[in-house]
Design an enzyme around this catalytic site. Structure first.
Site, PDB file in Angstrom:
ATOM      1  N   HIS A   1      19.944  12.158 -12.945  1.00  0.00           N
ATOM      2  CA  HIS A   1      18.891  11.372 -12.098  1.00  0.00           C
ATOM      3  C   HIS A   1      19.752  11.084 -10.862  1.00  0.00           C
ATOM      4  CE1 HIS A   1      20.218   7.400 -14.077  1.00  0.00           C
ATOM      5  NE2 HIS A   1      20.254   7.157 -12.764  1.00  0.00           N
TER       6      HIS A   1
ATOM      7  N   ASP B   1      19.780  13.287 -19.642  1.00  0.00           N
ATOM      8  CA  ASP B   1      20.210  12.529 -18.338  1.00  0.00           C
ATOM      9  C   ASP B   1      21.689  12.656 -18.019  1.00  0.00           C
ATOM     10  OD1 ASP B   1      19.731  11.345 -16.025  1.00  0.00           O
ATOM     11  OD2 ASP B   1      19.837   9.226 -16.731  1.00  0.00           O
TER      12      ASP B   1
ATOM     13  N   SER C   1      24.803   4.183 -12.276  1.00  0.00           N
ATOM     14  CA  SER C   1      24.360   5.281 -12.830  1.00  0.00           C
ATOM     15  C   SER C   1      25.475   6.342 -13.072  1.00  0.00           C
ATOM     16  CB  SER C   1      23.164   5.801 -12.372  1.00  0.00           C
ATOM     17  OG  SER C   1      22.057   5.392 -12.804  1.00  0.00           O
TER      18      SER C   1
END
Length: 827
Positions: free
Chosen positions: A92, A122, A195
């Site tokens: 993402h 992911d 992230s």
């Protein structure tokens, strides 16, 4: 509102104080015994921080009218996994990122490219051209314990805060939270931008990749990471196969109530759907069965199911424990391969550098013909749809510039008139300077003032060119700053650079005109493409259509599902055969199919043309099949002299086509290709209750499905012809006959070439009067037959009309069979 949030970060420029406030507000994790580890933290950080990188790029934005803010950046974190420049991050993070730049811990930056991408886990890989990097070390999955101290390294909130470190513990294992696989829970503070960063143990080993945090008022330190076993599984597949190879059963599964709410359950997963011809179907698995285990791994939840499948590859055999009714059984399944999770990313890059405007020293509008200097700190904020109003702001928040164009002015407006129009825009303000600058090039009116609303200082200028007034307004938010000589000189230099001209040859000039040559069409069908900007749009269902302002050129895009076993060649051949069958040979043309490739997808192109006898209609057809969908793209034009421009348009269209799986609507399912169901031998019965007749028309004709109405005139049509039935329940047969005879005689009197015949025939168990002619109207030759009769007190007229261009033996027979299929009922 309760929600989980991905930890990548999209940020506009922010002040240092705002960022500091956000950092101070972040929760600090602590637990008993934490102080014992703190002496070791600096050494662990020194050992590992060189393996953690910051990733920054431009958020993907396909809107061409609203150009992206040059300081509007997306960023995340990555972990070096191979010394030759492979960096692991979250999918993402890079999903909506272009012009990627990777910054190492020592401050060196590199251009990055996404090479591997897997949305299901992911995880993604970014490659930079570098060697000798320090790759991270991964912990053994069995060594991770709840309660052990951990550190998170990443880039929270702002890119300027890269390689920030937070400290906490492993709060939980095997968490099933908004993920296909199990996650690690931690209370180490992680925030947007973290992230893809590393979650480390006190040995400096990576135990997970940070991915999610729980966001709700009153909830702190509830964060999640992808565990190392999943990370290593995905990396292994990336480097072996270029993607994650996932096995496929072909079933949809439903969780029990206990599993949904998180209560441990051994109920298994209910099979709610089995795809035909799938591995599950071949193994005899049926809807209603309950899947209890894959080999020895229980499947009480969907996450357990996915974790179990991770252990196998396509074409392997596995044993499934199932419960059917009250009986438990074991089924052996040969696993297929799940192709649906394979995703390719499309990059609409403006250049390789993160600032796509690098090298642009000026900015302007090619349509309206103006330009000015483009300082590095200037950001385009807003622009209206016609481009007559645009606003800019300084990244530091010191000043703003607004440009507005006013139409329909008097071309001989005097300097005084221009000055008065400018002054009217600042009514009520304190005017400090007002004059007309009569310079040789681009004279202008100028006002310097202080706003009566916020006290801001401003300088406003007005230029006249033709019937347009160009206003440029500089607003400075601090009076002290405006009065600073150095600052004022820089502001005046910027305003003085505004010119009523646009130099097309200046490579350093950025064009912000909204009047671009093309528009990008984003669809719900996983395909994007460009059309000319001045084309209008319409269409419905799974068809999209666009046409030029003159309606002489157009594009129709249709999307349907590909049947099992259907191929590109079969589809295009079938289409060509249908076209050939529809038109008489003298009225049609078709080229040989040409193979090509569009966005890496095989395609076939063909040219068609047909006429009804007057003008030719031309079509350039493109056939593509991708991910079980057929994409038909047909460019149409009416003038053969446009062939060159259509060929150029076709090349531009092909170059603009991109297949973006993420853009497809999640509810996109089967879209039946009606041509595959249609048959000339199948009919649909239309019944008129009021006029007491029924007719069987070919189902591919128009009009046969309107059953709820009883119109006096009812038509059944196809391209180039059809049958129309007119009913009169007054029973006035003679009136119908007289009116029709008058029509034919009038046409014959008007044109000697118009001839007709009358005859009597037996149809429907009664005598029928027939009129027949063959004529050419506006160069379109056609055959027309009218039948008049009375049945059960109703007078009917049936007109059969067909253009010679489509009067094939098959079509003419269908038309006559439709007439003779009519049946009648009494009152």
């Amino acid at each position: 509102m309760t929600k989980f949030t991905m930890l990548s970060r999209k940020v506009a420029h922010a002040t240092a104080s705002a960022m500091l406030l956000a950092v101070l507000a972040a929760p600090v994790a602590a637990y008993a015994g934490a102080a014992d580890d703190r002496g070791a933290i600096p050494a662990v950080i020194e050992q590992t921080t060189s393996s953690v990188v910051a990733i920054i790029g431009k958020p993907a934005d396909n809107r061409k009218v609203w150009a992206a803010n040059r300081y509007n950046l997306a960023h995340g974190t990555g972990v070096i996994v191979r010394s030759e420049g492979y960096i692991l991050t979250n999918a993402h993070v890079v999903k909506d990122m272009r012009n990627i730049t990777v910054v190492l811990a020592d401050g060196k930056s590199y251009t990055g490219k996404t090479t591997h991408y897997d949305e299901e886990s992911d995880l993604a890989l970014v490659k930079i051209e570098a060697t000798g990097l320090t790759a991270a070390k991964f912990a053994s999955p069995s060594d991770i314990k709840v309660g052990e101290p951990v550190m998170a390294i990443g880039t929270p909130l702002s890119f300027a805060l890269r390689n920030s470190v937070t400290y906490g513990i492993v709060s939980g294992m095997d968490r099933a939270v908004q993920s296909k696989y199990q996650l690690i829970q931690t209370d180490a503070a992680i925030n947007p931008g973290n992230s893809g960063g590393a979650l480390l143990n006190m040995k400096g080993e990576v135990i997970g990749i940070n991915t999610l945090k729980f966001v709700e008022y009153g909830v702190d330190s509830l964060n999640f990471a992808i565990p190392v076993n999943t990370v290593q599984h995905v990396l292994d597949h990336f480097f072996k196969y270029g993607k994650v190879k996932r096995p496929y059963l072909g079933v949809e599964l439903g969780e029990s109530w206990e599993a949904v709410v998180g209560i441990p359950s051994s109920n298994g997963l209910e099979v709610t759907y089995v795809e035909p011809d799938s591995p599950a179907a071949k193994a005899g698995i049926k809807q209603g069965d309950v899947l209890l285990a894959i080999e020895s791994s229980p499947t009480g939840t969907l996450v357990q199911y996915n974790e179990a499948l991770k252990n196998y590859l396509p074409q392997q055999k596995v044993k499934l424990t199932l419960k059917s009714g009250g009986t438990q059984r074991v089924a052996e399944v040969l696993l297929g391969e799940d192709e649906s999770s394979a995703t390719s990313l499309v990059r609409d890059a403006d250049g390789s550098y993160i600032d796509a405007d690098q090298g642009k020293t000026h900015i302007g509008d090619s349509y309206y013909g103006w330009s000015m200097k483009y300082p590095a700190g200037l950001i385009k904020k807003e622009q209206d749809s016609d481009g007559q109003s645009v606003s800019f702001a300084d990244a530091k928040g010191e000043y703003a510039i607004d440009i507005e164009i006013e139409n329909d002015q008097s071309a001989d407006l005097s300097p005084l008139g221009l000055l008065r129009k400018l002054e009217a825009q600042h009514h009520g303000d304190t005017i400090l300077e007002k004059r007309y600058v009569d310079q040789k090039s681009d004279p202008y009116a100028v006002i310097v003032g202080k706003s009566s609303y916020g006290g801001q200082m401003y300088q406003s200028r007005a230029f006249l060119r033709g019937d347009k007034i160009f206003y440029i307004l500089l607003t400075v938010y601090s009076e002290e700053m405006y009065n600073n000589n150095f600052k004022r000189n820089s502001f005046n230099d910027l305003l003085d650079s505004f010119l009523l001209s646009y130099d097309e040859k200046n490579a350093g000039l950025k064009d912000i005109s909204v009047h671009q040559s093309t528009n990008t069409i984003l669809t719900d069908y996983g395909i994007t493409f460009d059309v000319p900007a001045d084309w209008s749009t319409n269409g419905w269902g799974s068809s999209l259509s666009y046409q030029s302002e003159e309606a002489d050129k157009g594009l129709v895009v249709s999307v349907t599902s590909a049947s099992s076993g259907d191929t590109l060649k079969d589809w295009s051949t079938r289409d060509a055969e249908n076209f050939t069958r529809k038109f008489v040979s003298d009225y049609r043309k078709a080229s040989e199919p040409r193979e090509t490739t569009i966005d890496g997808v095989p395609a076939i192109e063909m040219d068609y043309a047909f006429t009804m006898g007057d003008k030719w209609q031309y079509m350039h057809a493109i056939y593509l099949i991708r991910d079980k969908y057929k994409y038909g793209m047909v460019l149409t034009y009416t003038d053969e002299s446009n062939k060159k421009s259509i060929d150029e348009l076709a090349e531009s269209l092909k170059a603009s086509v991109h297949f973006v799986k993420d853009s497809a609507n999640r509810s996109l399912g089967v879209i039946q290709d009606e041509a595959e169901l249609s048959s000339s031998s199948r009919t649909v019965t239309y019944t008129s209750k009021k006029y007491r007749y029924a007719v069987k028309a070919p189902e591919f004709w128009y009009g046969g499905y309107e059953r709820d109405k009883d119109p006096i005139v009812k038509s059944f049509l196809f391209q180039g012809g059809g049958m129309t039935v007119t009913s009169d329940d007054s029973g006035d047969l003679q009136g119908k006959f007289t009116a029709l005879e008058k029509e034919y005689k009038k046409n014959a009197e008007a044109d000697s070439a118009y001839t007709y015949k009358t005859s009597d025939e037996e149809l429907f168990g009664t005598s029928v009067k027939k009129f027949a002619t063959q004529y050419k109207s506006r160069n379109v030759p056609y055959t027309q037959e009218d039948y008049v009769w009375e049945k059960n007190g109703v007078a009917y007229t049936a007109r059969l009309r067909i253009n010679d261009a489509v009067k094939t033996d098959e079509q003419w027979k269908l038309l006559n069979d439709t007439l003779r299929s009519m049946a009648f009922t009494e009152k």
